[in-house]
Every structure is written in C-alpha cells, then in structure tokens.
Scaffold this active site. Structure first.
Site, PDB file in Angstrom:
ATOM      1  N   ASN A   7      -3.768  -3.460   4.533  1.00  0.00           N
ATOM      2  CA  ASN A   7      -4.955  -2.417   4.732  1.00  0.00           C
ATOM      3  C   ASN A   7      -4.710  -1.240   3.692  1.00  0.00           C
ATOM      4  OD1 ASN A   7      -5.951   0.098   5.589  1.00  0.00           O
ATOM      5  ND2 ASN A   7      -6.123  -0.885   7.740  1.00  0.00           N
ATOM      6  N   ASP A   9      -6.511   1.349   3.359  1.00  0.00           N
ATOM      7  CA  ASP A   9      -7.020   2.685   3.846  1.00  0.00           C
ATOM      8  C   ASP A   9      -6.355   3.808   3.035  1.00  0.00           C
ATOM      9  OD1 ASP A   9      -7.621   2.274   7.360  1.00  0.00           O
ATOM     10  OD2 ASP A   9      -8.729   1.420   5.608  1.00  0.00           O
ATOM     11  N   HIS A  10      -5.086   3.884   3.022  1.00  0.00           N
ATOM     12  CA  HIS A  10      -4.522   4.920   2.424  1.00  0.00           C
ATOM     13  C   HIS A  10      -4.324   5.233   1.216  1.00  0.00           C
ATOM     14  CE1 HIS A  10      -4.716   6.483   6.876  1.00  0.00           C
ATOM     15  NE2 HIS A  10      -3.918   5.240   7.034  1.00  0.00           N
ATOM     16  N   HIS A  43     -11.136  -0.078   6.829  1.00  0.00           N
ATOM     17  CA  HIS A  43     -11.416   0.591   8.010  1.00  0.00           C
ATOM     18  C   HIS A  43     -12.539   1.689   7.492  1.00  0.00           C
ATOM     19  CE1 HIS A  43     -10.713   2.658  12.158  1.00  0.00           C
ATOM     20  NE2 HIS A  43     -11.738   2.462  11.745  1.00  0.00           N
ATOM     21  N   ARG A  45     -14.480   3.997   8.584  1.00  0.00           N
ATOM     22  CA  ARG A  45     -14.521   5.150   9.777  1.00  0.00           C
ATOM     23  C   ARG A  45     -15.958   5.991   9.511  1.00  0.00           C
ATOM     24  NH1 ARG A  45     -10.598   6.937  12.977  1.00  0.00           N
ATOM     25  NH2 ARG A  45      -8.416   6.061  12.767  1.00  0.00           N
ATOM     26  N   ARG A  49     -13.166   9.493   6.145  1.00  0.00           N
ATOM     27  CA  ARG A  49     -12.019  10.149   5.762  1.00  0.00           C
ATOM     28  C   ARG A  49     -11.657   9.254   4.711  1.00  0.00           C
ATOM     29  NH1 ARG A  49      -8.403   9.684  11.094  1.00  0.00           N
ATOM     30  NH2 ARG A  49     -10.367  10.632  12.070  1.00  0.00           N
ATOM     31  N   HIS A  50     -11.681   8.075   4.674  1.00  0.00           N
ATOM     32  CA  HIS A  50     -10.931   7.214   3.490  1.00  0.00           C
ATOM     33  C   HIS A  50     -11.753   6.228   2.983  1.00  0.00           C
ATOM     34  CE1 HIS A  50      -9.838   4.869   6.960  1.00  0.00           C
ATOM     35  NE2 HIS A  50      -8.654   5.691   7.301  1.00  0.00           N
ATOM     36  N   GLU A  70     -12.791  -3.199   9.300  1.00  0.00           N
ATOM     37  CA  GLU A  70     -12.660  -2.542  10.532  1.00  0.00           C
ATOM     38  C   GLU A  70     -13.429  -1.637  10.785  1.00  0.00           C
ATOM     39  OE1 GLU A  70      -8.836  -1.248  10.422  1.00  0.00           O
ATOM     40  OE2 GLU A  70      -7.713  -2.898  11.278  1.00  0.00           O
ATOM     41  N   THR A 100      -5.026   8.866  13.636  1.00  0.00           N
ATOM     42  CA  THR A 100      -5.244   7.485  13.509  1.00  0.00           C
ATOM     43  C   THR A 100      -5.382   6.658  14.729  1.00  0.00           C
ATOM     44  OG1 THR A 100      -3.967   5.451  12.568  1.00  0.00           O
ATOM     45  CG2 THR A 100      -2.706   7.058  13.976  1.00  0.00           C
ATOM     46  N   THR A 101      -5.540   5.353  14.809  1.00  0.00           N
ATOM     47  CA  THR A 101      -5.980   4.740  15.939  1.00  0.00           C
ATOM     48  C   THR A 101      -5.191   4.930  17.059  1.00  0.00           C
ATOM     49  OG1 THR A 101      -7.140   3.115  14.518  1.00  0.00           O
ATOM     50  CG2 THR A 101      -6.565   2.431  16.714  1.00  0.00           C
ATOM     51  N   GLU A 151      -6.713  -8.747  17.804  1.00  0.00           N
ATOM     52  CA  GLU A 151      -5.569  -8.045  17.203  1.00  0.00           C
ATOM     53  C   GLU A 151      -4.812  -7.237  18.269  1.00  0.00           C
ATOM     54  OE1 GLU A 151      -6.163  -6.747  13.199  1.00  0.00           O
ATOM     55  OE2 GLU A 151      -4.525  -5.064  13.478  1.00  0.00           O
ATOM     56  N   HIS A 191      -0.543  -2.134  13.544  1.00  0.00           N
ATOM     57  CA  HIS A 191      -0.495  -0.592  13.533  1.00  0.00           C
ATOM     58  C   HIS A 191       0.762  -0.220  13.686  1.00  0.00           C
ATOM     59  CE1 HIS A 191      -2.584   3.121  14.083  1.00  0.00           C
ATOM     60  NE2 HIS A 191      -1.710   3.414  14.995  1.00  0.00           N
ATOM     61  N   SER A 192       0.993   0.720  12.763  1.00  0.00           N
ATOM     62  CA  SER A 192       2.406   1.392  12.380  1.00  0.00           C
ATOM     63  C   SER A 192       3.658   0.394  12.288  1.00  0.00           C
ATOM     64  CB  SER A 192       2.480   2.121  13.753  1.00  0.00           C
ATOM     65  OG  SER A 192       1.606   3.154  13.846  1.00  0.00           O
ATOM     66  N   GLY A 213      -0.656  -1.524   6.638  1.00  0.00           N
ATOM     67  CA  GLY A 213      -1.156  -0.844   5.558  1.00  0.00           C
ATOM     68  C   GLY A 213      -0.465   0.514   5.181  1.00  0.00           C
ATOM     69  N   HIS A 214      -0.371   1.377   6.240  1.00  0.00           N
ATOM     70  CA  HIS A 214       0.380   2.688   5.801  1.00  0.00           C
ATOM     71  C   HIS A 214       1.600   2.606   5.159  1.00  0.00           C
ATOM     72  CE1 HIS A 214       2.303   6.698   7.061  1.00  0.00           C
ATOM     73  NE2 HIS A 214       1.302   7.140   6.634  1.00  0.00           N
TER      74      HIS A 214
HETATM   75  C1  LIG Z   1      -6.869  -0.384  13.957  1.00  0.00           C
HETATM   76  C2  LIG Z   1      -5.742   0.062  13.256  1.00  0.00           C
HETATM   77  O1  LIG Z   1      -4.590   0.223  13.613  1.00  0.00           O
HETATM   78  C3  LIG Z   1      -5.691   0.463  11.841  1.00  0.00           C
HETATM   79  O2  LIG Z   1      -6.281  -0.844  11.109  1.00  0.00           O
HETATM   80  C4  LIG Z   1      -6.764   1.586  11.420  1.00  0.00           C
HETATM   81  O3  LIG Z   1      -7.292   1.410  10.041  1.00  0.00           O
HETATM   82  C5  LIG Z   1      -6.164   2.924  11.655  1.00  0.00           C
HETATM   83  O4  LIG Z   1      -6.667   3.845  11.217  1.00  0.00           O
HETATM   84  P1  LIG Z   1      -6.213   4.612   9.844  1.00  0.00           P
HETATM   85  O5  LIG Z   1      -6.136   3.808   8.410  1.00  0.00           O
HETATM   86  O6  LIG Z   1      -7.442   5.730   9.713  1.00  0.00           O
HETATM   87  O7  LIG Z   1      -5.057   5.552  10.157  1.00  0.00           O
HETATM   88  N1  LIG Z   2      -5.091  -2.844  12.274  1.00  0.00           N
HETATM   89  C1  LIG Z   2      -3.755  -2.548  11.579  1.00  0.00           C
HETATM   90  C2  LIG Z   2      -4.125  -2.149  10.357  1.00  0.00           C
HETATM   91  O1  LIG Z   2      -4.885  -2.705   9.659  1.00  0.00           O
HETATM   92  C3  LIG Z   2      -3.114  -1.456   9.666  1.00  0.00           C
HETATM   93  O2  LIG Z   2      -2.458  -0.457  10.420  1.00  0.00           O
HETATM   94  P1  LIG Z   2      -1.319   0.592   9.784  1.00  0.00           P
HETATM   95  O3  LIG Z   2      -0.413  -0.233   9.139  1.00  0.00           O
HETATM   96  O4  LIG Z   2      -1.873   1.210   8.416  1.00  0.00           O
HETATM   97  O5  LIG Z   2      -0.711   1.498  10.848  1.00  0.00           O
END
Ligand SMILES: CC(=O)[C@@H](O)[C@H](O)COP(=O)(O)O
Ligand SMILES: NCC(=O)COP(=O)(O)O
Length: 241
Positions: A7, A9-10, A43, A45, A49-50, A70, A100-101, A151, A191-192, A213-214
């Site tokens: 992912n 996103d960040h 994602h 959104r 935001r990203h 997403e 976050t989610t 998921e 997630h996380s 991702g994060h």
């Molecule tokens: C659904 C999920 O857990 C993540 O894929 C989502 O993208 C979290 O949102 P942020 O990336 O904005 O933190």
């Molecule tokens: N659906 C989870 C995802 O895409 C990544 O979540 P995270 O590792 O950024 O918390």
C-alpha cells in the site's frame, strides 16, 4: 506462496505534506513491483489526504502486477472505479475525521448499498473485496452480496493492549479465515501489520494475500523502499516455509 500487496498511501502522505511532486507514489509503486510486490494497493479517500485521482489513473497504465484500489462505497468512488477498471477493488469504511481505518465495513447494516456496488463493479470486470472485521455474520453477508474476496481487518490484532488480547485476536482471525475459506471466499488480510507482528498472520494457510503499507513506508525511511519491500516479502515467505 502468500502474496504481498504494497500500500503506497503514505508515500503520498509525505508528498501532500508540502504539496510537492515528490516523493512520487508512482515511482514507489514501480520500485515495489521490482522488489517483489505482487500487487499495489492505494486508497483514494474522499478527502484526498494522500492518494489523488491522477495517481490512480497513471498507475493503472504503468503497473505490471495488479492494482488493488481501496475506496468507500459511494457513487463518486464506484463510478470512478468503473471508469478506471482496477484489477481489484477493496471496499472500506471511511469517516472523514478518522486518523486511519478504524474497523471493517458493516456489510450487514449497508447490505443493499454494498450489494448494488458489488453488482456494478463485477459487471465492470473488477474483482470485489470487502474489508471486514473477523466476524462470521459479516463474512456471511459478504457471501450474500456476491463478493468473491474478503480482507480481514487485522487492526484489533495489531493494536491489542496485552499479549493475551493479541493471542485472542489472532485465534479469531485464524478461525474466521478458515470459516471464510471453507465457504469459497478468497481470504486476504491487512491493517497495521509490521515487521514484528506479520509472521503469525502470514502463517495462516487460508490467507492468500496481505496488504501492508504504513510499516513498509516507515522502514523505507531508513533502509530504502526496495529493501523494505524485499524484507517484508521474505518474512512472509519464511512464515509459510
Ligand atoms: C483499509 C486499510 O486498512 C488501509 O488499506 C487504509 O488505506 C488505511 O487508511 P490510510 O492508508 O489512510 O491510513
Ligand atoms: N488494507 C490494508 C492496507 O492496505 C495497508 O494498511 P497499513 O499497512 O497501511 O495499515
């Protein structure tokens, strides 16, 4: 073999912090693919935001693996997805004020809306995944709306306050992964997840793909994005060895 969806996103979060054109989520996605990612998750959104629409449009043409988009279950997002036609879409809950989610999509409560979205997306040739909590009633609802993939939300596992609570969450994920798999669903999770908590999840045999991702982006700050992706992919394969 368990697949890794990276992912990005960040990477975009860092870009949006100053409104620059760097760091490029496009470049990050291509590096991730070269480093072992089996898919790229992003994602879009509602609050942008990203990830931006332009990121999705460009990457749809540039990715060599799979795009897992997403989005929330809104007319805007479903129409956009049907236009872009990502390989996969994962429908997630969104609250504008969330950091976050925070949980899984409540398929039961939003049954008709999710069912209509699944139908439209499937007719557009997009494989639908629903981001759900590890609960049998939500998994049953996912089956009833016709989603071929779920998921499992691993946030409650990742954020558990004690090792006992984390073990209990892990057992729930294990049992719900088996429950969903036995009913014909492809089971993903995310997630996380990070480098210290992913192995027990990757070990679950019914899980096909992890979206992470994060933690990868955070680790990339110190060892580079390619190495961060390689390390996570290796960790996941070793869990299955
Ligand atoms: C659904 C999920 O857990 C993540 O894929 C989502 O993208 C979290 O949102 P942020 O990336 O904005 O933190
Ligand atoms: N659906 C989870 C995802 O895409 C990544 O979540 P995270 O590792 O950024 O918390």
């Amino acid at each position: 073999m368990i697949a890794l969806g990276v992912n990005i996103d960040h990477v975009a979060t860092l870009r949006q912090a100053r409104g620059t054109d760097y760091p490029s989520p496009i470049k990050a996605a291509l590096v991730a693919e070269e480093s072992g990612a089996d898919a790229i998750t992003l994602h879009l959104r509602e609050d942008r935001r990203h990830i931006q629409e332009e990121d999705v449009i460009i990457l749809r043409e540039r990715l060599k693996t799979r795009m897992n988009l997403e989005s929330a279950v809104t007319e805007e997002m479903i129409s956009f997805a049907c236009r872009i036609k990502p390989h996969d879409i994962c429908l997630v809950p969104e609250r504008r004020e969330e950091l976050t989610t925070e949980g899984g999509l409540d398929v039961i409560r939003h049954f008709d809306q999710v069912s209509a979205a699944c139908k439209r997306l499937t007719e557009a040739g997009i494989r639908v995944s629903l981001f759900v909590d590890a609960r049998a009633d939500q998994i049953d609802a996912a089956i009833r709306v016709g989603a071929p993939v779920i998921e499992l939300h691993t946030g409650h596992y990742a954020d558990a306050a004690t090792s006992e609570a984390q073990q209990a969450e892990l057992e729930t994920i294990r049992s719900m992964a088996a429950y969903a798999f036995s009913r014909g669903l492809q089971v993903n999770a995310g997630h996380s997840l990070h480098y210290q908590n992913t192995t027990p999840i990757a070990f679950i045999p019914e899980i096909t793909e992890l979206n992470i991702g994060h933690a990868i982006v955070a680790r990339a700050l110190f060892i580079g994005f390619a190495q961060a992706v390689r390390e996570m992919k290796t960790l996941m394969q070793e869990a299955r060895a």
